[in-house]
Design an enzyme around this catalytic site. Structure first.
Site, PDB file in Angstrom:
ATOM      1  N   GLY A  13       0.775  -1.239   0.000  1.00 45.86           N
ATOM      2  CA  GLY A  13       0.000   0.000   0.000  1.00 45.86           C
ATOM      3  C   GLY A  13       0.807   1.289   0.000  1.00 45.86           C
ATOM      4  O   GLY A  13       0.265   2.354   0.303  1.00 45.86           O
ATOM      5  N   ASN A  15       1.856   3.011  -2.516  1.00 47.00           N
ATOM      6  CA  ASN A  15       1.299   3.967  -3.486  1.00 47.00           C
ATOM      7  C   ASN A  15      -0.021   4.551  -2.995  1.00 47.00           C
ATOM      8  O   ASN A  15      -0.278   5.743  -3.192  1.00 47.00           O
ATOM      9  CB  ASN A  15       1.127   3.300  -4.860  1.00 47.00           C
ATOM     10  CG  ASN A  15       2.417   3.282  -5.642  1.00 47.00           C
ATOM     11  OD1 ASN A  15       2.864   4.310  -6.150  1.00 47.00           O
ATOM     12  ND2 ASN A  15       3.056   2.118  -5.710  1.00 47.00           N
ATOM     13  N   ARG A  91      -4.238  -8.481  -9.783  1.00 49.19           N
ATOM     14  CA  ARG A  91      -5.252  -9.255 -10.493  1.00 49.19           C
ATOM     15  C   ARG A  91      -5.381  -8.715 -11.905  1.00 49.19           C
ATOM     16  O   ARG A  91      -5.325  -7.500 -12.109  1.00 49.19           O
ATOM     17  CB  ARG A  91      -6.619  -9.095  -9.816  1.00 49.19           C
ATOM     18  CG  ARG A  91      -6.658  -9.443  -8.371  1.00 49.19           C
ATOM     19  CD  ARG A  91      -6.864 -10.895  -8.122  1.00 49.19           C
ATOM     20  NE  ARG A  91      -8.101 -11.406  -8.690  1.00 49.19           N
ATOM     21  CZ  ARG A  91      -8.374 -12.707  -8.797  1.00 49.19           C
ATOM     22  NH1 ARG A  91      -7.497 -13.599  -8.425  1.00 49.19           N
ATOM     23  NH2 ARG A  91      -9.527 -13.117  -9.312  1.00 49.19           N
ATOM     24  N   HIS A 114       2.976   0.861 -13.189  1.00 50.50           N
ATOM     25  CA  HIS A 114       3.809  -0.321 -13.434  1.00 50.50           C
ATOM     26  C   HIS A 114       5.286   0.090 -13.351  1.00 50.50           C
ATOM     27  O   HIS A 114       5.685   1.081 -13.956  1.00 50.50           O
ATOM     28  CB  HIS A 114       3.504  -0.914 -14.813  1.00 50.50           C
ATOM     29  CG  HIS A 114       4.288  -2.146 -15.073  1.00 50.50           C
ATOM     30  ND1 HIS A 114       3.924  -3.374 -14.542  1.00 50.50           N
ATOM     31  CD2 HIS A 114       5.444  -2.352 -15.745  1.00 50.50           C
ATOM     32  CE1 HIS A 114       4.820  -4.278 -14.901  1.00 50.50           C
ATOM     33  NE2 HIS A 114       5.753  -3.681 -15.635  1.00 50.50           N
TER      34      HIS A 114
HETATM   35  C1  GRF Z   1       4.433  -1.165  -7.026  1.00 55.26           C
HETATM   36  O1  GRF Z   1       5.769  -1.384  -7.375  1.00 55.26           O
HETATM   37  C2  GRF Z   1       3.565  -0.953  -8.250  1.00 55.26           C
HETATM   38  O2  GRF Z   1       4.224  -0.296  -9.289  1.00 55.26           O
HETATM   39  C3  GRF Z   1       3.268  -2.368  -8.664  1.00 55.26           C
HETATM   40  O3  GRF Z   1       3.060  -3.065  -7.456  1.00 55.26           O
HETATM   41  C4  GRF Z   1       3.804  -2.413  -6.419  1.00 55.26           C
HETATM   42  C5  GRF Z   1       2.819  -2.082  -5.330  1.00 55.26           C
HETATM   43  O4  GRF Z   1       3.435  -1.529  -4.193  1.00 55.26           O
HETATM   44  N1  GRF Z   1       2.136  -2.422  -9.563  1.00 55.26           N
HETATM   45  P1  GRF Z   1       2.563  -0.841  -3.061  1.00 55.26           P
HETATM   46  O5  GRF Z   1       1.519  -1.887  -2.603  1.00 55.26           O
HETATM   47  O6  GRF Z   1       1.889   0.366  -3.636  1.00 55.26           O
HETATM   48  O7  GRF Z   1       3.535  -0.507  -1.980  1.00 55.26           O
END
Ligand code: GRF
Length: 205
Positions: A13, A15, A91, A114
């Site tokens: 989490g 992000n 997913r 991504h």
């Molecule tokens: C991030 O590296 C994002 O780019 C990828 O999955 C990871 C998620 O990290 N799609 P977080 O759960 O946001 O810490």
């Protein structure tokens, strides 16, 4: 205009946290109406709670994909939202799911981050794959989702270097810092412009 978001998560989490902090500090005109996780007990749920954001766990195992997606769509429909944000949501979304979120210009209102310069290194372990390939530069992509995995109209990309002394861990940390800056910035652009105009120009960041 302020935009209303639903954030789909599966794990840590970080992000989600960056988005919520950008909202709290006034850098992102948005609200997170709901966080939906397909796994219980993950870090993202604790972050939502800390920020007073409503969350819902809709377990993806052991139900069939079509049934899981039906439940997620139903939960989303209970909320008034403008965009679905995928923040580490592990997913793949079916065309049926996507069809619920089409805008007038034909874009799906679903935004993913991504950790590579797509189309390079799609897939679950983009940091690991880029690192193993020995790249000297990698990057982060924020894009609209389409029917294919880690594919769809690109909204923004930002590079970051791999240093000779990097371990996979330090390489990831550098990339994550870029993710945490870029994702809220792109969402803020979405609050001010149409998806179509953003896709045309990409965010210059
Ligand atoms: C991030 O590296 C994002 O780019 C990828 O999955 C990871 C998620 O990290 N799609 P977080 O759960 O946001 O810490």
């Amino acid at each position: 205009m302020s935009i209303k978001l639903a954030v789909l998560v599966s794990g840590r989490g970080s992000n989600l946290e960056a988005i919520l902090e950008a909202i709290d500090s006034g850098h992102l005109r948005a609200s997170v109406e709901i966080v939906i996780s397909n796994k219980s007990g993950v870090g993202a749920l604790a972050i939502a709670k800390r920020h007073g954001v409503r969350s819902s766990v809709i377990e993806s195992a052991p139900v069939k994909r079509v049934e899981h997606e039906r439940l997620v769509v139903a939960e989303l429909a209970k909320n008034d939202i403008d965009y679905v944000v995928l923040a580490g949501y592990m997913r793949v979304l079916s065309p049926e799911f996507l069809s619920h979120f089409k805008d007038a210009a034909g874009f799906y209102k679903i935004i993913n981050i991504h950790p590579s310069m797509l189309p390079a290194f799609p897939g679950k372990d983009a940091y690991g794959d880029a690192f193993a390939a020995g790249v000297s530069t990698s990057g982060i992509t924020v894009h609209l989702v389409d029917e294919h995995v880690d594919h769809g109209p690109i909204l923004a990309q930002r590079e970051f270097p791999r240093h000779p002394q990097d371990t996979l861990d330090t390489f990831k940390q550098r990339g994550l810092a870029v993710e945490h800056d870029l994702f809220p910035a792109v969402l803020e652009e979405i609050a001010t412009r149409s998806l179509a105009s953003l896709v045309k120009e990409q965010v210059r960041k």
